[in-house]
Design a protein around this motif. Sequence first.
Motif, PDB file in Angstrom:
ATOM      1  N   VAL A 159       0.858  -1.194   0.000  1.00  0.00           N
ATOM      2  CA  VAL A 159       0.000   0.000   0.000  1.00  0.00           C
ATOM      3  C   VAL A 159       0.890   1.238   0.000  1.00  0.00           C
ATOM      4  CG1 VAL A 159      -1.763   1.281   1.302  1.00  0.00           C
ATOM      5  CG2 VAL A 159      -1.815  -1.226   1.270  1.00  0.00           C
ATOM      6  N   LEU A 160       0.643   2.140  -0.937  1.00  0.00           N
ATOM      7  CA  LEU A 160       1.381   3.401  -1.012  1.00  0.00           C
ATOM      8  C   LEU A 160       0.477   4.522  -0.501  1.00  0.00           C
ATOM      9  CD1 LEU A 160       3.611   5.368  -2.125  1.00  0.00           C
ATOM     10  CD2 LEU A 160       2.478   5.220  -4.323  1.00  0.00           C
ATOM     11  N   LEU A 161       0.916   5.206   0.545  1.00  0.00           N
ATOM     12  CA  LEU A 161       0.181   6.366   1.069  1.00  0.00           C
ATOM     13  C   LEU A 161       0.971   7.609   0.682  1.00  0.00           C
ATOM     14  CD1 LEU A 161      -0.643   5.127   4.722  1.00  0.00           C
ATOM     15  CD2 LEU A 161      -2.077   4.921   2.679  1.00  0.00           C
ATOM     16  N   THR A 162       0.307   8.548   0.026  1.00  0.00           N
ATOM     17  CA  THR A 162       1.026   9.734  -0.426  1.00  0.00           C
ATOM     18  C   THR A 162       0.186  10.993  -0.254  1.00  0.00           C
ATOM     19  OG1 THR A 162       2.286  10.661  -2.281  1.00  0.00           O
ATOM     20  CG2 THR A 162       0.338   9.384  -2.863  1.00  0.00           C
ATOM     21  N   ILE A 186       4.091  -1.101   3.526  1.00  0.00           N
ATOM     22  CA  ILE A 186       3.483   0.228   3.433  1.00  0.00           C
ATOM     23  C   ILE A 186       4.574   1.232   3.067  1.00  0.00           C
ATOM     24  CG2 ILE A 186       2.210   2.037   4.676  1.00  0.00           C
ATOM     25  CD1 ILE A 186       0.988  -0.187   6.415  1.00  0.00           C
ATOM     26  N   THR A 187       4.383   1.897   1.926  1.00  0.00           N
ATOM     27  CA  THR A 187       5.350   2.908   1.485  1.00  0.00           C
ATOM     28  C   THR A 187       4.713   4.286   1.659  1.00  0.00           C
ATOM     29  OG1 THR A 187       6.352   1.366  -0.065  1.00  0.00           O
ATOM     30  CG2 THR A 187       6.740   3.704  -0.475  1.00  0.00           C
ATOM     31  N   ALA A 205       5.351  -0.422  12.430  1.00  0.00           N
ATOM     32  CA  ALA A 205       6.544  -1.279  12.335  1.00  0.00           C
ATOM     33  C   ALA A 205       6.571  -2.277  13.490  1.00  0.00           C
ATOM     34  CB  ALA A 205       7.800  -0.415  12.323  1.00  0.00           C
ATOM     35  N   SER A 206       6.151  -1.829  14.676  1.00  0.00           N
ATOM     36  CA  SER A 206       6.186  -2.721  15.852  1.00  0.00           C
ATOM     37  C   SER A 206       5.204  -3.880  15.707  1.00  0.00           C
ATOM     38  CB  SER A 206       5.890  -1.938  17.133  1.00  0.00           C
ATOM     39  OG  SER A 206       4.508  -1.623  17.199  1.00  0.00           O
ATOM     40  N   VAL A 211       7.646  -0.867   6.740  1.00  0.00           N
ATOM     41  CA  VAL A 211       7.302   0.529   6.430  1.00  0.00           C
ATOM     42  C   VAL A 211       8.539   1.216   5.865  1.00  0.00           C
ATOM     43  CG1 VAL A 211       6.283   2.659   7.296  1.00  0.00           C
ATOM     44  CG2 VAL A 211       5.787   0.518   8.450  1.00  0.00           C
ATOM     45  N   GLU A 212       8.334   1.900   4.738  1.00  0.00           N
ATOM     46  CA  GLU A 212       9.455   2.558   4.076  1.00  0.00           C
ATOM     47  C   GLU A 212       9.015   3.966   3.681  1.00  0.00           C
ATOM     48  OE1 GLU A 212      11.843   1.699  -0.063  1.00  0.00           O
ATOM     49  OE2 GLU A 212      10.500   0.156   0.727  1.00  0.00           O
ATOM     50  N   GLU A 213       9.870   4.957   3.949  1.00  0.00           N
ATOM     51  CA  GLU A 213       9.576   6.332   3.518  1.00  0.00           C
ATOM     52  C   GLU A 213      10.419   6.639   2.285  1.00  0.00           C
ATOM     53  OE1 GLU A 213       8.509   9.401   6.709  1.00  0.00           O
ATOM     54  OE2 GLU A 213      10.068   8.189   7.647  1.00  0.00           O
ATOM     55  N   ARG A 214       9.784   7.211   1.275  1.00  0.00           N
ATOM     56  CA  ARG A 214      10.513   7.642   0.076  1.00  0.00           C
ATOM     57  C   ARG A 214      10.216   9.112  -0.172  1.00  0.00           C
ATOM     58  NH1 ARG A 214       9.823   3.037  -4.532  1.00  0.00           N
ATOM     59  NH2 ARG A 214      10.035   1.208  -3.199  1.00  0.00           N
TER      60      ARG A 214
END
Length: 327
Positions: A159-162, A186-187, A205-206, A211-214
């Motif tokens: 899932v990409l949240l932007t 989740i990005t 994350a826990s 979870v990754e931030e770009r």
Amino acid sequence: MSPHLLSVDSLSRERVDHLMRVAARMEPIAQRRQVTRVLEGAVLGNLFFEASTRTRVSFHAAFCRLGGSVCDTTGFTFSSMAKGESLYDTSRVMSGYCDAIVMRHPDQGSVAEFAAATHVPVINGGDGPGEHPSQALLDFYTIDKEFARLGKKLAGAHVLLTGDLKYGRTVHSLIKLLSLYDPMRITLVAPPGLEMPSHLIDLVASRGHRVEERASLADDYADVDVVYTTRIQKERFTAEMSEGFSLSRDFTVDRAFMDKRCGRDTIVMHPLPRDSRPDANDLDVDLNGDPRLAIFRQTDNGIPVRMAIFATLLQVEELIEKDLRPV
Ligand code: CP
């Protein structure tokens, strides 16, 4: 179980699953193929102290579809808060008039403060940059339905949240709700200064999610299942932030982004409203008519999901089955 719906924090996975099943049962009533009057005589107080179209009208329609009536007040000007009345007094007064209350307010925590003064169920229709739990439930219902149509599973989904992940209350509620489920990816892509609050990233994350931030949408998102984009909430900016802020096209979800960067069955969601002003660079209208654009299926889902919220909070879900009648 809390008598209110104030935050996704009060929801367990089991309770969300139950609400999803009740919402599915509400669909024929939402579409007026069946009728119930189970809430006949009940009154909803719809208190909106901040602008709204979808949440206000769909809660109203959902209550009417169950046979109830609605009293509302919109904006501070037309309520006695304009004369200095407190949340406590407003809550105590409205409790004598209504069987349930939906409230939207610009201050985070205000709906919880209001709910603490009443014995009737209160639903948070959005408290400033805080939460919007009913939106997260209808978003989740939409993802579930879209995945069923596409033969996809939530476990392992990407899932990409932007967009505005700092002030966007819908993404705050949605990321918490997704985190109740099996691990997924989740990005997060936000303009500088509008990133997701770190406590929410840490929470997700826990719970075992990746979870990754770009920094930009100029990447490969071919394996993304859901692109969820949000409006920049300039009304919540400080004066310092507003000065000179303009959103680059690099953060815009449009046909070029979807065709070049995403897959053929990636769905596009947005809580709406989308900002159609020329420099807003919100979700582009060039995706209108594209089957991947799920935004109006998403808004339609607001009615059965909000009916399910009322049915469970007012404990009439079993009665509905007995009360169903043809149109
Ligand atoms: N999604 C949403 O909350 O829309 P409104 O602001 O129109 O209620």
